[in-house]
Enzyme design. Structure first.
Site, PDB file in Angstrom:
ATOM      1  N   TYR A 108       0.860  -1.203   0.000  1.00  0.00           N
ATOM      2  CA  TYR A 108       0.000   0.000   0.000  1.00  0.00           C
ATOM      3  C   TYR A 108       0.891   1.246   0.000  1.00  0.00           C
ATOM      4  O   TYR A 108       0.666   2.178  -0.784  1.00  0.00           O
ATOM      5  CB  TYR A 108      -0.949   0.005   1.212  1.00  0.00           C
ATOM      6  CG  TYR A 108      -1.833   1.242   1.222  1.00  0.00           C
ATOM      7  CD1 TYR A 108      -2.822   1.416   0.245  1.00  0.00           C
ATOM      8  CD2 TYR A 108      -1.671   2.247   2.179  1.00  0.00           C
ATOM      9  CE1 TYR A 108      -3.622   2.568   0.226  1.00  0.00           C
ATOM     10  CE2 TYR A 108      -2.462   3.392   2.165  1.00  0.00           C
ATOM     11  CZ  TYR A 108      -3.438   3.543   1.182  1.00  0.00           C
ATOM     12  OH  TYR A 108      -4.222   4.685   1.156  1.00  0.00           O
ATOM     13  N   THR A 134     -13.646   5.874   6.967  1.00  0.00           N
ATOM     14  CA  THR A 134     -14.491   5.558   5.799  1.00  0.00           C
ATOM     15  C   THR A 134     -14.618   4.031   5.775  1.00  0.00           C
ATOM     16  O   THR A 134     -14.312   3.372   6.777  1.00  0.00           O
ATOM     17  CB  THR A 134     -13.799   6.012   4.487  1.00  0.00           C
ATOM     18  OG1 THR A 134     -12.562   5.289   4.382  1.00  0.00           O
ATOM     19  CG2 THR A 134     -13.519   7.498   4.462  1.00  0.00           C
TER      20      THR A 134
HETATM   21  N1  LIG Z   1      -9.472   6.342   4.695  1.00  0.00           N
HETATM   22  C1  LIG Z   1      -8.204   6.652   4.899  1.00  0.00           C
HETATM   23  O1  LIG Z   1      -7.701   6.599   6.052  1.00  0.00           O
HETATM   24  C2  LIG Z   1      -7.339   7.111   3.758  1.00  0.00           C
HETATM   25  C3  LIG Z   1      -6.110   7.718   4.059  1.00  0.00           C
HETATM   26  C4  LIG Z   1      -5.294   8.142   3.028  1.00  0.00           C
HETATM   27  C5  LIG Z   1      -5.698   7.975   1.712  1.00  0.00           C
HETATM   28  N2  LIG Z   1      -6.885   7.377   1.438  1.00  0.00           N
HETATM   29  C6  LIG Z   1      -7.250   7.202   0.025  1.00  0.00           C
HETATM   30  O2  LIG Z   1      -8.508   7.800  -0.218  1.00  0.00           O
HETATM   31  C7  LIG Z   1      -9.103   7.199  -1.367  1.00  0.00           C
HETATM   32  C8  LIG Z   1     -10.570   6.915  -1.060  1.00  0.00           C
HETATM   33  O3  LIG Z   1     -10.668   5.971  -0.017  1.00  0.00           O
HETATM   34  P1  LIG Z   1     -11.773   6.037   1.130  1.00  0.00           P
HETATM   35  O4  LIG Z   1     -11.068   6.197   2.410  1.00  0.00           O
HETATM   36  O5  LIG Z   1     -12.838   6.984   0.783  1.00  0.00           O
HETATM   37  O6  LIG Z   1     -12.287   4.518   1.084  1.00  0.00           O
HETATM   38  P2  LIG Z   1     -13.687   3.879   0.668  1.00  0.00           P
HETATM   39  O7  LIG Z   1     -14.797   4.445   1.478  1.00  0.00           O
HETATM   40  O8  LIG Z   1     -13.476   2.406   0.706  1.00  0.00           O
HETATM   41  O9  LIG Z   1     -13.884   4.364  -0.851  1.00  0.00           O
HETATM   42  C9  LIG Z   1     -13.125   3.844  -1.908  1.00  0.00           C
HETATM   43  C10 LIG Z   1     -13.812   4.152  -3.215  1.00  0.00           C
HETATM   44  O10 LIG Z   1     -12.998   3.660  -4.289  1.00  0.00           O
HETATM   45  C11 LIG Z   1     -13.813   2.893  -5.151  1.00  0.00           C
HETATM   46  N3  LIG Z   1     -13.034   1.847  -5.795  1.00  0.00           N
HETATM   47  C12 LIG Z   1     -12.268   0.888  -5.227  1.00  0.00           C
HETATM   48  N4  LIG Z   1     -11.732   0.090  -6.166  1.00  0.00           N
HETATM   49  C13 LIG Z   1     -12.173   0.561  -7.367  1.00  0.00           C
HETATM   50  C14 LIG Z   1     -12.002   0.150  -8.702  1.00  0.00           C
HETATM   51  N5  LIG Z   1     -11.247  -0.918  -9.026  1.00  0.00           N
HETATM   52  N6  LIG Z   1     -12.584   0.866  -9.690  1.00  0.00           N
HETATM   53  C15 LIG Z   1     -13.344   1.942  -9.379  1.00  0.00           C
HETATM   54  N7  LIG Z   1     -13.572   2.376  -8.133  1.00  0.00           N
HETATM   55  C16 LIG Z   1     -12.998   1.674  -7.143  1.00  0.00           C
HETATM   56  C17 LIG Z   1     -14.937   2.327  -4.290  1.00  0.00           C
HETATM   57  O11 LIG Z   1     -16.106   2.130  -5.073  1.00  0.00           O
HETATM   58  P3  LIG Z   1     -16.685   0.731  -5.579  1.00  0.00           P
HETATM   59  O12 LIG Z   1     -16.287  -0.309  -4.574  1.00  0.00           O
HETATM   60  O13 LIG Z   1     -18.144   0.967  -5.691  1.00  0.00           O
HETATM   61  O14 LIG Z   1     -16.034   0.540  -6.912  1.00  0.00           O
HETATM   62  C18 LIG Z   1     -15.172   3.489  -3.332  1.00  0.00           C
HETATM   63  O15 LIG Z   1     -16.081   4.399  -3.886  1.00  0.00           O
HETATM   64  C19 LIG Z   1      -8.257   5.982  -1.695  1.00  0.00           C
HETATM   65  O16 LIG Z   1      -7.392   6.292  -2.776  1.00  0.00           O
HETATM   66  C20 LIG Z   1      -7.439   5.768  -0.418  1.00  0.00           C
HETATM   67  O17 LIG Z   1      -6.216   5.123  -0.673  1.00  0.00           O
HETATM   68  C21 LIG Z   1      -7.721   6.948   2.429  1.00  0.00           C
END
Ligand SMILES: NC(=O)c1ccc[n+]([C@@H]2O[C@H](COP(=O)([O-])OP(=O)(O)OC[C@H]3O[C@@H](n4cnc5c(N)ncnc54)[C@H](OP(=O)(O)O)[C@@H]3O)[C@@H](O)[C@H]2O)c1
Length: 261
Positions: A157, A192
């Site tokens: 990751y 999230t």
């Molecule tokens: N939460 C944290 O602590 C955190 C910290 C740093 C960075 N981030 C980054 O923030 C971003 C969003 O994550 P989040 O925290 O909001 O998590 P989340 O609630 O799990 O949302 C992830 C989103 O990405 C979509 N997704 C996953 N795989 C996909 C694919 N193959 N094609 C298209 N869409 C896809 C999912 O939609 P579907 O499953 O419907 O496709 C969902 O809408 C990510 O890049 C993550 O690495 C998160």
């Protein structure tokens, strides 16, 4: 403030978390929303709610960013009113598993590399040429502090988010001389579905990630995304790093026991 009214904002991974919060923020600005994810039922229901609340134009698309041909054909065949993308939020991403390099599951690794790195590239490659042609555009990548503050068992990751960091910076180099802006938003712990996905549906384990702290909310991240997108066109916010106050780094998090809270 740079107006986004009737501008097309394309958000990948808009069905939950940070992507969904970004959609709300941009809807509030009167932008036209192109929303993508794999879970269409959920995405469509969410889009309906936004249309009712903000009276905005929304087009939803099924997109698995890991599938190169699906990304290419979907972007090529967008309805004519949806091709001129002004803001691309490369948000779709995930962590899958958390294990040492010697115990890691190769399927988890491929999922992360294919989504976070290759998916971001496929989408960017499909969108950026049009931005250059029209002389307007902003690419906002959702990175992570994990891209430069590595942590045990974070290996792949962290590597994918290091790649996002490198791609953000090199996109900015390649696009220098065009009006296209490139920003990265690098969050720490945001509550999230991220951890539920990471731990393959184990909610109890996922909840432990946020135990004893007040984590960031997806709205906190969407605020930062909107801030970048609404600066005057001559201002490029290159990077925003956000963590909960209780998080000093990926490995230093001050947790208060529930009984002490
Ligand atoms: N939460 C944290 O602590 C955190 C910290 C740093 C960075 N981030 C980054 O923030 C971003 C969003 O994550 P989040 O925290 O909001 O998590 P989340 O609630 O799990 O949302 C992830 C989103 O990405 C979509 N997704 C996953 N795989 C996909 C694919 N193959 N094609 C298209 N869409 C896809 C999912 O939609 P579907 O499953 O419907 O496709 C969902 O809408 C990510 O890049 C993550 O690495 C998160």
């Amino acid at each position: 403030m740079h107006s986004l009214k009737n501008k097309i904002v394309f958000i990948t991974g808009a069905s939950s978390g940070i992507g969904a919060s970004c959609a709300v923020q941009f809807a509030r600005q009167g932008a036209k929303l192109l929303l993508a994810a794999r879970r269409m039922e959920r995405l469509d229901a969410f889009a309906d709610g936004l249309r009712k609340k903000f009276s905005v134009d929304i087009h939803t698309i099924h997109l698995d960013v890991r599938k190169r041909s699906e990304v290419e054909s979907t972007m090529d065949t967008l309805p004519s009113g949806w091709k001129k993308i002004s803001v691309l939020v490369n948000n779709a991403g995930l962590a899958s598993g958390m294990a040492t390099i010697q115990d890691g599951d190769v399927d988890d690794w491929e999922k992360m590399i294919d989504t976070n790195v290759k998916g971001l590239l496929y989408v960017s490659r499909a969108v950026i040429p049009g931005m250059i042609q029209r002389g307007e555009g902003h690419v906002i990548n959702i990175g992570s502090i994990a891209g430069y503050e590595f942590y045990p068992k974070g290996n792949v990751y962290c590597a994918t988010k290091a790649a996002v960091n490198a791609l953000t910076n090199t996109m900015r180099l390649d696009l220098n001389g065009t009006p296209i802006r490139v920003s990265t938003i690098d969050p720490g712990l945001v509550e999230t579905e991220f951890s539920i996905v990471r731990f393959h549906g184990d909610k109890e384990r996922a909840n432990k990630t946020y135990e004893g702290i007040t984590p960031l909310t997806p709205d906190d991240i969407a605020d930062a995304v909107l801030y970048c997108a609404t600066r005057s066109p001559h201002v490029n916010i290159q990077q925003v790093v956000l963590t909960p106050t209780a998080q000093a780094s990926t490995t230093i998090v001050h947790r208060v026991q529930t009984s002490q809270k």
